[in-house]
Design a protein around this motif. Structure first.
Motif, PDB file in Angstrom:
ATOM      1  N   ILE A  15       0.577  -1.586   0.207  1.00 43.95           N
ATOM      2  CA  ILE A  15      -0.257  -0.058  -0.063  1.00 43.95           C
ATOM      3  C   ILE A  15       0.592   0.902   0.011  1.00 43.95           C
ATOM      4  N   LYS A  16       0.261   2.076  -1.045  1.00 41.06           N
ATOM      5  CA  LYS A  16       2.334   2.827  -1.013  1.00 41.06           C
ATOM      6  C   LYS A  16       1.760   4.125  -0.489  1.00 41.06           C
ATOM      7  N   ASN A  17       0.539   4.043  -0.404  1.00 42.41           N
ATOM      8  CA  ASN A  17       0.431   5.604   0.429  1.00 42.41           C
ATOM      9  C   ASN A  17       0.297   5.968   2.059  1.00 42.41           C
ATOM     10  N   LEU A  18       0.401   4.260   2.542  1.00 38.42           N
ATOM     11  CA  LEU A  18       0.710   4.467   3.551  1.00 38.42           C
ATOM     12  C   LEU A  18       1.780   3.780   4.123  1.00 38.42           C
ATOM     13  N   GLU A  19       2.683   3.405   2.821  1.00 41.46           N
ATOM     14  CA  GLU A  19       4.307   3.209   2.824  1.00 41.46           C
ATOM     15  C   GLU A  19       4.590   1.436   3.567  1.00 41.46           C
ATOM     16  N   MET A  20       3.250   0.643   3.212  1.00 38.05           N
ATOM     17  CA  MET A  20       3.012  -0.520   3.525  1.00 38.05           C
ATOM     18  C   MET A  20       3.698  -1.434   2.984  1.00 38.05           C
ATOM     19  N   PRO A  21       4.801  -2.895   3.313  1.00 36.28           N
ATOM     20  CA  PRO A  21       4.503  -3.922   2.438  1.00 36.28           C
ATOM     21  C   PRO A  21       3.015  -5.147   2.664  1.00 36.28           C
ATOM     22  N   ALA A  22       3.769  -5.882   1.365  1.00 38.63           N
ATOM     23  CA  ALA A  22       2.640  -7.089   1.759  1.00 38.63           C
ATOM     24  C   ALA A  22       2.649  -7.738   3.012  1.00 38.63           C
ATOM     25  N   MET A  23       1.445  -7.890   3.304  1.00 42.32           N
ATOM     26  CA  MET A  23       0.714  -8.788   4.578  1.00 42.32           C
ATOM     27  C   MET A  23      -0.794  -8.609   4.619  1.00 42.32           C
ATOM     28  N   THR A  24      -0.988  -9.363   5.754  1.00 34.54           N
ATOM     29  CA  THR A  24      -2.460 -10.125   6.295  1.00 34.54           C
ATOM     30  C   THR A  24      -2.463  -8.812   7.442  1.00 34.54           C
ATOM     31  N   MET A  25      -3.383  -8.889   7.264  1.00 38.09           N
ATOM     32  CA  MET A  25      -3.769  -7.925   9.036  1.00 38.09           C
ATOM     33  C   MET A  25      -5.316  -7.614   9.020  1.00 38.09           C
ATOM     34  N   VAL A  26      -5.270  -6.565   9.908  1.00 33.49           N
ATOM     35  CA  VAL A  26      -6.588  -5.920  10.556  1.00 33.49           C
ATOM     36  C   VAL A  26      -6.857  -4.632  10.273  1.00 33.49           C
ATOM     37  N   PHE A  27      -8.168  -4.364   9.120  1.00 31.94           N
ATOM     38  CA  PHE A  27      -8.364  -2.659   9.040  1.00 31.94           C
ATOM     39  C   PHE A  27      -9.414  -2.781   9.822  1.00 31.94           C
ATOM     40  N   VAL A  28      -9.940  -1.567  10.085  1.00 31.30           N
ATOM     41  CA  VAL A  28     -11.318  -0.575  11.114  1.00 31.30           C
ATOM     42  C   VAL A  28     -12.100   0.010   9.251  1.00 31.30           C
ATOM     43  N   VAL A  29     -13.115  -0.309   9.180  1.00 30.53           N
ATOM     44  CA  VAL A  29     -14.026   0.421   8.283  1.00 30.53           C
ATOM     45  C   VAL A  29     -14.303   2.050   8.185  1.00 30.53           C
ATOM     46  N   LYS A  30     -14.300   2.172   8.118  1.00 27.11           N
ATOM     47  CA  LYS A  30     -14.817   4.039   7.801  1.00 27.11           C
ATOM     48  C   LYS A  30     -17.372   3.605   8.387  1.00 27.11           C
ATOM     49  N   ASP A  31     -17.491   2.631   7.871  1.00 27.91           N
ATOM     50  CA  ASP A  31     -18.982   2.609   7.636  1.00 27.91           C
ATOM     51  C   ASP A  31     -18.618   0.574   7.531  1.00 27.91           C
ATOM     52  N   ALA A  32     -20.346   0.378   8.971  1.00 30.89           N
ATOM     53  CA  ALA A  32     -19.854  -0.941   8.713  1.00 30.89           C
ATOM     54  C   ALA A  32     -20.451  -1.476   8.017  1.00 30.89           C
ATOM     55  N   SER A  33     -21.650  -0.776   6.583  1.00 24.24           N
ATOM     56  CA  SER A  33     -22.469  -0.653   5.710  1.00 24.24           C
ATOM     57  C   SER A  33     -21.339  -1.089   4.568  1.00 24.24           C
ATOM     58  N   MET A  34     -20.644  -0.841   4.128  1.00 23.08           N
ATOM     59  CA  MET A  34     -19.616  -0.980   3.363  1.00 23.08           C
ATOM     60  C   MET A  34     -19.450  -2.836   3.477  1.00 23.08           C
ATOM     61  N   LEU A  35     -18.919  -3.548   4.391  1.00 20.30           N
ATOM     62  CA  LEU A  35     -19.291  -4.714   4.616  1.00 20.30           C
ATOM     63  C   LEU A  35     -20.003  -5.496   3.755  1.00 20.30           C
ATOM     64  N   ASP A  36     -21.308  -5.012   3.891  1.00 20.70           N
ATOM     65  CA  ASP A  36     -21.908  -5.324   3.309  1.00 20.70           C
ATOM     66  C   ASP A  36     -21.943  -5.604   1.550  1.00 20.70           C
ATOM     67  N   ARG A  37     -21.029  -5.406   1.647  1.00 26.16           N
ATOM     68  CA  ARG A  37     -20.733  -5.453  -0.270  1.00 26.16           C
ATOM     69  C   ARG A  37     -19.599  -6.670  -1.144  1.00 26.16           C
ATOM     70  N   VAL A  38     -19.365  -7.036   0.103  1.00 23.60           N
ATOM     71  CA  VAL A  38     -18.164  -8.300   0.535  1.00 23.60           C
ATOM     72  C   VAL A  38     -18.311  -9.333   1.072  1.00 23.60           C
ATOM     73  N   LYS A  39     -18.039 -10.699   0.766  1.00 19.53           N
ATOM     74  CA  LYS A  39     -18.309 -11.674   1.125  1.00 19.53           C
ATOM     75  C   LYS A  39     -17.021 -12.574   1.604  1.00 19.53           C
TER      76      LYS A  39
END
Length: 64
Positions: A15-39
């Motif tokens: 993730i270039k804008n955060l200067e973060m290498p590839a990995m698996t991690m937990v993110f917070v979502v801005k709005d819980a309804s965003m999670l309805d878009r994916v499974k």
């Protein structure tokens, strides 16, 4: 995914804008309804930013 806690675990590439290498991690979502878009298991496209010191998903959608 944990909609009640507004969190999602993602395996991501660099993730270039955060200067973060590839990995698996937990993110917070801005709005819980965003999670309805994916499974669970979907490949997704997302945007993440630092919001109040927390890495936050600001947009997410299934990858095409």
């Amino acid at each position: 995914m944990d909609k009640d806690a507004k969190k999602i675990t993602l395996k991501h590439q660099d993730i270039k804008n955060l200067e973060m290498p590839a990995m698996t991690m937990v993110f917070v979502v801005k709005d819980a309804s965003m999670l309805d878009r994916v499974k669970q298991g979907d490949k997704v496209r997302f945007t993440a930013e630092k919001v109040g010191g927390a890495l936050t998903i600001t947009s997410i959608e299934p990858a095409k």
